[in-house]
Write an enzyme that holds these catalytic residues in place. Structure first.
Site, short mmCIF file in Angstrom:
data_model
loop_
_atom_site.label_atom_id
_atom_site.label_comp_id
_atom_site.label_asym_id
_atom_site.label_seq_id
_atom_site.Cartn_x
_atom_site.Cartn_y
_atom_site.Cartn_z
N HIS A 19 0.77 -1.13 -0.07
CA HIS A 19 0.09 0.04 -0.01
C HIS A 19 0.90 1.30 0.01
O HIS A 19 2.00 1.27 0.08
CB HIS A 19 -1.02 0.00 1.09
N HIS A 22 4.03 1.52 2.29
CA HIS A 22 5.40 0.53 1.71
C HIS A 22 5.76 1.64 0.60
O HIS A 22 6.97 1.82 0.31
CB HIS A 22 4.97 -0.71 1.03
N CYS A 127 2.17 -10.91 22.12
CA CYS A 127 1.27 -10.58 21.15
C CYS A 127 1.52 -11.14 19.75
O CYS A 127 2.85 -10.90 19.16
CB CYS A 127 1.54 -8.97 20.97
N CYS A 130 2.24 -8.75 16.51
CA CYS A 130 3.76 -8.14 16.66
C CYS A 130 4.70 -9.23 16.76
O CYS A 130 5.85 -8.97 16.54
CB CYS A 130 3.78 -7.39 17.77
N CYS A 144 -1.84 -4.70 23.48
CA CYS A 144 -0.55 -4.23 22.82
C CYS A 144 -1.05 -2.82 22.10
O CYS A 144 -2.16 -2.63 21.60
CB CYS A 144 -0.57 -5.28 21.88
N HIS A 147 -2.07 -3.43 18.25
CA HIS A 147 -3.23 -4.16 17.74
C HIS A 147 -4.42 -4.17 18.61
O HIS A 147 -5.32 -4.65 18.22
CB HIS A 147 -2.72 -5.80 17.48
N LYS A 296 -5.41 4.85 11.65
CA LYS A 296 -4.40 4.00 10.90
C LYS A 296 -4.64 3.26 9.62
O LYS A 296 -6.20 2.98 9.52
CB LYS A 296 -4.09 2.85 12.04
N LYS A 299 -5.48 -3.36 6.36
CA LYS A 299 -6.24 -4.05 5.56
C LYS A 299 -7.45 -4.27 6.12
O LYS A 299 -8.60 -4.41 5.52
CB LYS A 299 -5.44 -5.38 5.26
N1 MSP Z 1 8.78 -7.06 8.12
C1 MSP Z 1 9.21 -5.85 8.83
C2 MSP Z 1 10.21 -5.25 8.71
C3 MSP Z 1 11.80 -5.79 8.63
S1 MSP Z 1 12.96 -4.82 8.17
C4 MSP Z 1 14.39 -6.00 8.68
C5 MSP Z 1 7.88 -5.13 8.58
N2 MSP Z 1 7.26 -5.07 7.49
S2 MSP Z 1 6.15 -4.41 7.06
O1 MSP Z 1 5.40 -4.86 5.95
O2 MSP Z 1 5.00 -4.13 8.16
O3 MSP Z 1 6.42 -2.91 6.89
C6 MSP Z 1 6.62 -1.88 7.68
C7 MSP Z 1 7.25 -0.74 7.13
O4 MSP Z 1 6.50 -0.35 6.08
C8 MSP Z 1 7.13 0.61 7.84
O5 MSP Z 1 8.35 0.82 8.68
C9 MSP Z 1 7.15 1.37 6.74
O6 MSP Z 1 8.33 1.88 6.09
C10 MSP Z 1 6.06 0.89 5.83
N3 MSP Z 1 4.73 1.36 6.17
C11 MSP Z 1 3.75 0.58 6.18
N4 MSP Z 1 2.70 1.23 6.72
C12 MSP Z 1 2.80 2.73 6.56
C13 MSP Z 1 2.20 3.87 6.85
N5 MSP Z 1 0.82 3.75 7.01
N6 MSP Z 1 2.83 4.87 6.66
C14 MSP Z 1 4.06 5.30 6.32
N7 MSP Z 1 4.74 3.81 6.03
C15 MSP Z 1 4.42 2.66 6.62
O7 MSP Z 1 7.90 -4.22 9.56
#
Ligand code: MSP
Length: 644
Positions: A19, A22, A127, A130, A144, A147, A296, A299
């Site tokens: 999304h 990412h 959790c 997490c 948590c 969550h 937030k 999904k």
């Molecule tokens: N797999 C772990 C990261 C491991 S790194 C060694 C993880 N994955 S995640 O798919 O949940 O990705 C989290 C990251 O996605 C956040 O740190 C950020 O970079 C990005 N984002 C996910 N949702 C976000 C928002 N709503 N806003 C901005 N970025 C966010 O955690």
């Protein structure tokens, strides 16, 4: 400036499709990487997917797939997305890649040899969302913070990493390197966390509970905790311990993450590196969260913004520009399509697009596309030149300080100055009275545009290269280093300049076009041909039939699991009056997700009894391969509002 630059994004979990959150992190990494290219630096850009752990196993189960089948499919979705967003990464790592797994086992062995791993029984609050244990102090009202669920008490024997041993070292390191974690608010957050005693980190999971992970090198019965595995990707991807890329790039490593994963990156990871005898990374760059209507994005709430849908409607560079211009790096931002449209029309179509198009038109009209040599400069010309050249230095400083939105603001200030210069110099008057002045003015406009296009390249590579092409320059993108950009008057157009289509059409036009396409489609539909009784296999209903449905907006006031039911949740919905509704949502939404949101309810269905509870209404949702998506009003409506 160092001559090498190594940038990483988080490796994303493959339990959900990508999304805009990412997309944002990855685009930021791309911008920083491209900026370094402009500075003549040799760069390496890593992204990838995080594929082990409980979350992935339950996501795969939901789709009736094996974890491997599932991770292959979702990882590919990320891999396919990045080229569409013009992300120029060098390597895509998957934690299921064999070379990564070997490196994790190697590092675990090193840390064990160092005496930093011990075995112990532990009872703690876990959790599952997490995938980690929580201390009481970290919970909010016993739940948590992420969550909003109560963690479960788990008692098991596990391996622990003696993180506490590195607490003092880490505090000293952060204090001695003030830009280790930036912006400052996140550095302070980590220091504040470190002001309390640091607990050791549980780094294993018994195979009796989870098998989808990397087996510990010193105990076959356990797999590695997903964070200990995932963080190591940053060194395994570049060939730690002996690969030449590791030697070359690790000393310049920088990570881009959002605030949600500050603790693993700001605390676990430096301690792990220290224990394994690897130098710490150079910078941890932490940004805020994209929220939707102050909430937030998730999904389960069905409010996920999909990058490609926006790119399809508004264009890739408008999307990239908006994300980078709108968010102050480090702070949260609210995503809204209306704000995107406003920026696209004002900044891109009006300011930049018009400037390029009027400049090309003038080159065509007054010089048949062949730019003359400039004549002597006057004060106004010198002033424009000064602003454009100073911009390069200002931009460099702002980019290094991660204030990406300010870099764009600085560029737009100069765009404004060039537009104003054109209005004041009135080339259309000079064309009749003073051809030499006209040449000087046009050359100053083109030189300024050359600098603007060069500086825009990291943000909007496609459009910047288009402008460079339209200006008939010999080089594109990274071939114009910042030094080249400052060489005023050195580059000459390599061919005649021609007019070109608008770079950024105004959005109303895009929408109109879409609508007219839709009505053209409608014109073909059988329903408009008079007496059709079906659309394909779908029998038609009359308007009167449709009117029999009483659809209402409802606010969910309470949501409770129904003991003994795997799928059903009991909802209390406010539609002006309180209704009890039993809905089969449990596979897709948690009770916490549902409380407070608005839904659409079929309010005049005959009551039915489900699990002994009388259900008085039906919640509307769309179903596709990925599951159920609740239908929700796009802004809050009064409970009980009729759906028309
Ligand atoms: N797999 C772990 C990261 C491991 S790194 C060694 C993880 N994955 S995640 O798919 O949940 O990705 C989290 C990251 O996605 C956040 O740190 C950020 O970079 C990005 N984002 C996910 N949702 C976000 C928002 N709503 N806003 C901005 N970025 C966010 O955690």
């Amino acid at each position: 400036m160092s001559e090498r630059f190594y940038i990483t994004t988080p490796i994303y979990y493959v339990n959900a499709e990508p999304h805009i959150g990412h997309a944002y992190s990855t685009i930021v990494a791309d911008v920083l990487n491209r900026f370094q290219m402009l500075s003549g630096t040799e760069t390496f850009f890593l992204t990838g997917t995080d594929e082990h752990g409980d979350k992935i196993v339950s996501a795969a189960e939901k789709f009736g797939q094996s974890p491997k089948e599932y991770v292959d499919q979702i990882s590919q979705m990320f891999r396919d997305l990045w080229p569409k967003l013009n992300i120029s990464y060098n390597r895509f790592i998957r934690t299921t890649d064999p070379y990564h797994q070997e490196t994790v086992r190697l590092i675990l062995s090193l840390v064990k040899e160092k005496g930093d791993i011990y075995f112990s029984e532990y009872e703690g609050l876990y959790c599952f969302g997490c995938e980690r244990f929580y201390t009481d102090r970290e919970l909010e009202d016993g739940k948590c913070p992420d969550h909003k669920t109560e963690p479960e008490v788990i008692k098991e024997s596990n391996y622990f990493f003696r993180m506490s041993r590195y607490q003092e070292w880490l505090i000293d390191h952060i204090n001695g390197n003030p830009d280790f974690i930036r912006p400052e608010r996140y550095r302070n957050e980590v220091l504040s966390f470190l002001s309390e005693p640091l607990e050791d980190l549980c780094i294993s999971r018994p195979k009796s509970r989870l098998t989808w992970g990397i087996t510990l090198p010193f105990d076959e019965d356990f797999v590695t905790y997903v964070w200990f595995d995932a963080l190591i990707n940053y060194v395994s991807a570049i060939g730690y311990p002996e690969g030449s890329l590791f030697e070359k790039f690790w000393p310049s490593a920088q990570h881009v993450i959002a605030k949600d994963i500050l603790k693993p990156h700001g605390i676990y990871w430096p301690c792990m590196l220290k224990s394994a005898g690897i130098e710490p990374y150079r910078h941890l760059n932490v940004h805020g969260y994209w929220n939707i209507r102050r909430g937030k994005m998730s999904k389960s709430l069905g409010n996920v913004v999909r990058p490609l849908e926006l790119v399809d409607i508004y264009g890739l560079d408008a999307f990239r520009y908006f994300l980078l211009r709108e968010m102050v790096f480090g702070l949260d931002s609210e995503f809204s399509e209306a704000a995107l449209v406003a920026r696209l029309n004002a900044d891109l179509a009006n300011d930049l697009g018009n400037l390029v198009s009027r400049s090309l038109t003038m080159a065509q009209k007054y010089f048949k596309g062949d730019l003359p040599e400039p004549g002597p400069s006057e004060e106004a010309d010198e002033e424009l030149k000064r602003s454009a050249l100073e911009l390069v230095d200002i931009y460099e400083e702002l980019m290094k300080g991660l204030t990406l939105h300010k870099s764009l603001m600085a560029i737009w200030e100069v765009i404004g100055k060039v537009n104003k210069y054109i209005d004041t110099m009135a080339p259309w008057v000079l064309a009749k009275s003073d051809r030499e002045r006209l040449s000087t003015v046009i050359c100053h406009i083109f030189e300024s545009l050359r600098i603007i296009a060069g500086l825009l390249w990291p943000f909007m590579p496609g459009s910047a290269e288009k402008i460079q092409d339209q200006l008939s320059l010999s080089k594109r993108g990274k071939d114009f280093t910042l030094e080249d950009l400052k060489a005023w008057g050195r580059e000459r157009p390599v061919r005649s300049i021609t007019k070109a289509p608008a770079l950024f059409p105004r959005v109303e036009e895009v929408k109109k076009e879409k609508k007219s396409n839709q009505s053209a489609e409608k014109g073909k539909a059988p329903a408009n041909e008079g007496n059709a009784k079906s659309y394909g296999n779908l029998p038609l209903i009359s308007y009167e039939d449709f009117q029999k449905l009483d659809l209402r907006v409802g606010t969910i006031k309470a949501a409770e699991a129904i003991p003994g039911s795997r799928k059903l949740i009991k909802l209390t919905v406010d539609i002006g009056e309180k209704r009890t509704v039993v809905a089969g949502l449990k596979d897709h939404y948690s009770e916490e997700d549902l409380i407070g949101i608005q839904i659409l309810l079929v309010a005049n269905l005959e009551p039915v009894k489900l699990m002994d509870i009388e259900s008085r209404g039906m919640v509307l949702a769309a179903a596709d391969r990925s599951g159920l998506h609740l239908l929700v009003p796009d802004t809050e409506a009064a409970p009980g509002s009729k759906v028309k």
